[in-house]
Design a protein around this motif. Sequence first.
Motif, short mmCIF file in Angstrom:
data_model
loop_
_atom_site.label_atom_id
_atom_site.label_comp_id
_atom_site.label_asym_id
_atom_site.label_seq_id
_atom_site.Cartn_x
_atom_site.Cartn_y
_atom_site.Cartn_z
N ARG A 198 -13.73 -32.48 25.13
CA ARG A 198 -13.81 -32.72 23.69
C ARG A 198 -14.73 -33.90 23.41
O ARG A 198 -15.59 -33.86 22.52
N ILE A 240 -9.50 -31.47 29.42
CA ILE A 240 -9.81 -30.90 28.10
C ILE A 240 -10.23 -32.01 27.14
O ILE A 240 -11.18 -31.86 26.37
N MET A 241 -9.54 -33.15 27.20
CA MET A 241 -9.89 -34.23 26.28
C MET A 241 -11.26 -34.82 26.62
O MET A 241 -12.00 -35.25 25.75
N CYS A 253 -8.54 -17.24 27.59
CA CYS A 253 -9.99 -17.41 27.75
C CYS A 253 -10.44 -18.74 27.14
O CYS A 253 -10.07 -19.07 26.03
N SER A 302 -6.79 -13.51 14.40
CA SER A 302 -6.81 -13.77 15.83
C SER A 302 -8.19 -13.43 16.39
O SER A 302 -8.87 -12.54 15.91
N THR A 303 -8.62 -14.19 17.39
CA THR A 303 -9.94 -13.97 17.96
C THR A 303 -9.94 -12.73 18.85
O THR A 303 -8.88 -12.22 19.21
N LYS A 350 -12.78 -24.22 19.11
CA LYS A 350 -11.92 -25.10 18.32
C LYS A 350 -12.46 -26.53 18.33
O LYS A 350 -12.53 -27.19 17.30
N GLU A 380 -13.92 -28.59 15.17
CA GLU A 380 -13.29 -29.85 14.79
C GLU A 380 -14.35 -30.95 14.63
O GLU A 380 -14.36 -31.70 13.66
N TYR A 420 -2.68 -31.53 13.77
CA TYR A 420 -3.61 -30.79 14.62
C TYR A 420 -3.53 -29.32 14.23
O TYR A 420 -2.49 -28.69 14.45
N GLU A 421 -4.59 -28.80 13.65
CA GLU A 421 -4.55 -27.39 13.26
C GLU A 421 -5.95 -26.82 13.23
O GLU A 421 -6.93 -27.54 13.39
N LYS A 422 -6.00 -25.54 13.01
CA LYS A 422 -7.29 -24.84 13.03
C LYS A 422 -8.28 -25.53 12.10
O LYS A 422 -8.03 -25.67 10.91
N PRO A 423 -9.40 -26.01 12.64
CA PRO A 423 -10.35 -26.75 11.81
C PRO A 423 -11.02 -25.87 10.76
O PRO A 423 -11.17 -24.67 10.97
N PHE A 439 -2.22 -28.37 21.39
CA PHE A 439 -3.18 -27.83 20.44
C PHE A 439 -4.54 -27.62 21.11
O PHE A 439 -5.17 -26.58 20.96
N VAL A 449 0.32 -28.80 15.22
CA VAL A 449 1.17 -29.93 15.57
C VAL A 449 1.13 -30.95 14.44
O VAL A 449 0.05 -31.30 13.96
N LEU A 483 -13.85 -23.23 11.14
CA LEU A 483 -13.56 -21.85 11.52
C LEU A 483 -13.01 -21.15 10.29
O LEU A 483 -12.27 -21.76 9.51
N PRO A 520 -6.07 -21.74 23.52
CA PRO A 520 -7.37 -21.14 23.22
C PRO A 520 -7.42 -20.45 21.86
O PRO A 520 -8.50 -20.18 21.36
N GLU A 521 -6.31 -20.14 21.30
CA GLU A 521 -6.31 -19.34 20.08
C GLU A 521 -6.27 -20.28 18.87
O GLU A 521 -5.28 -20.99 18.67
N GLY A 540 -12.11 -19.84 23.32
CA GLY A 540 -11.37 -20.27 22.12
C GLY A 540 -11.19 -21.78 22.07
O GLY A 540 -11.37 -22.40 21.01
N ASN A 541 -10.86 -22.39 23.21
CA ASN A 541 -10.70 -23.85 23.24
C ASN A 541 -11.99 -24.53 22.79
O ASN A 541 -11.97 -25.49 22.01
#
Lengths: 475, 71
Positions: A197, A193-194, A31, A24-25, A38, A42, A4-7, B57, B68, A10, B61-62, A34-35
């Motif tokens: 998504r 959150i899921m 806030c 960094s944003t 992401k 993804e 799981y990492e920054k897609p 993850f 992970v 972005l 938010p960042e 950002g979620n």
Amino acid sequence: MKVYEKPNALYGTFERKTGPALESTHYCQGCSHGNVHKMIAEALVDFGVQDRTVFVSPVGCAVFGFYYFDTGHIQAAHGRAPAVATGIKRANPNSIVLSYQGDGDLAAIGTAETIHAANRGENITVIFINNAIYGMTGGQMAPTTLIEQHTTTTPGGRVEGIHGNPIRMCEMISTLTAPTYVERVAIGNSKHIMKARKAIRKALQIQIEGRGYSFIEILSTCPSGWKMTPPDARDWMLEHMTKVFPLGVFKDESKAREPGSWDRVIKPFEPEAVGAYLKDFVGATVADPSQSKPQEMHCKFAGFGGQGILTMGLFWAQLAMRAGSKVSWIPSYGPEMRGGTANCQVNIADERIGTPLVEEPTMLAVMNQPSLEKFEAEVVPGGVLLVDTSMVKTAPTRTDIKTVLIPASEMANQMGTSKVANVILLGALTAATDAFPFEYVIKTLPELIKKKSLVEMNIEAFTRGYQYVREQQNG
Amino acid sequence: MAGVPYLEVASELCKGCELCMGVCPKQCIAIGDKLNSASYRPVYYTGENCTGCGLCFYACPEPGAIRVVKP
Ligand SMILES: Cc1ncc(C[n+]2csc(CCOP(=O)(O)OP(=O)(O)O)c2C)c(N)n1
Ligand code: SF4
Ligand code: SF4
């Protein structure tokens, strides 16, 4: 192995700042923007559509979307994102278009665009960040602000009788026939959150398959605007916002919609077809080769609404256009259909015209007293001032310009209608400036007049005005 | 051989909002006591019990702050 990492949709670094902040944003601590970024990124990668995605970012804290998403990008004017998204999608149906908006943007200034894009069932995805406040501008009340919620513009809390109630966008949009999928989710605990998504992914999938319009409202936190710590903001959102904005699916017709059925494919215009169409439409607007272009002129026509001021300027501009000049025409009038003041400004030149405004007229025609008083001083020395003396009772004062006086409205009255006073003035103007040969106007004017039964009378009016000035000149 | 799941925090990017801590079912993320150069207090992995579920993850938010790995 699962990572799981920054897609990749972005950017690796965000070129907005320098130094360590490069990755960094600009979003505040905690806030939800950002979620959501992401999860969208993804999904774009997972569905393989990053390269054909156009992200439309709003005015609001997400205004910098283009620093983050490695996709196509347009930043829309405040509230206009769904209209811009409509244009992109229709012009390029293969693109995947996201309209990403806050509550101020989507539910206040952009309400009309929001509702109508939904009502048309555009095949786009709208992501609605509802954080119950205007974040970027410092925490003012939004349409979604809760009753009793404190904001900088509702320091004593939102009051129903003064500020109205929070607007429930999902509920409103789900009453419309066209939308395919409308759901409200939250950036709360993991379960929420899921779900968020999943909803984002489903909405994108619907668009990719051409099944139509989706609207995903995401209850979000704005810890800065709310003046809370991020965990407190999350808890407050879950406790209070979900009561007013219940979570859930409000509409889901995705199964019933045929794939591709909501692609609004509009064939791009063929240049030849456009040319042929315009030719039919404007008839002989092609410049008349027998006519030499008039000299450069900057003209102002002014009077009361209803005197035919705007038409007079338009005819003048069209005469020059058909003689091969570059022209501009711009009207300026008050809210009244009749009786208010009106003027129009016409530029005639050989070169392309930059501004349509005329601030230093070389030619001014006035059909009422206020216009003479207002504009006489603007005329450049050596310019021409044409006055309808039936309507203007005081004499012009300038001596460094050429003044032409003609009782145009009375002359028109004698012809049986005051309506042709403007064309009498055009005749006078033609004689006074020698801008066009008389015969050229007599030949061209009939093409400019829509009602063919009025052609004869207008030719007569033009001729009378022209002769009146010629007689004065000769004598 | 399956390795052990773990998470990494990019302490320069973490804004110390603590939202990840709240969602971790194993409570394996803790708040640090030093400030990073943006003057936030970043969290860190305690080094034990991460199952690689990825919930932190998505709660973070960042975009670049948490990674992970579940081998
Ligand atoms: C035409 C216009 N009017 C007003 C503004 C000022 N303005 C900038 S952001 C904003 C509100 C944004 O609030 P919201 O859409 O809720 O987004 P957030 O910042 O909370 O993410 C306003 C009114 C503007 N930029 N343009
Ligand atoms: S002001 Fe609110 S919406 Fe804007 S970045 Fe900060 S927390 Fe997010
Ligand atoms: S959620 Fe992200 S930014 Fe917030 S404390 Fe955890 S790692 Fe840091």
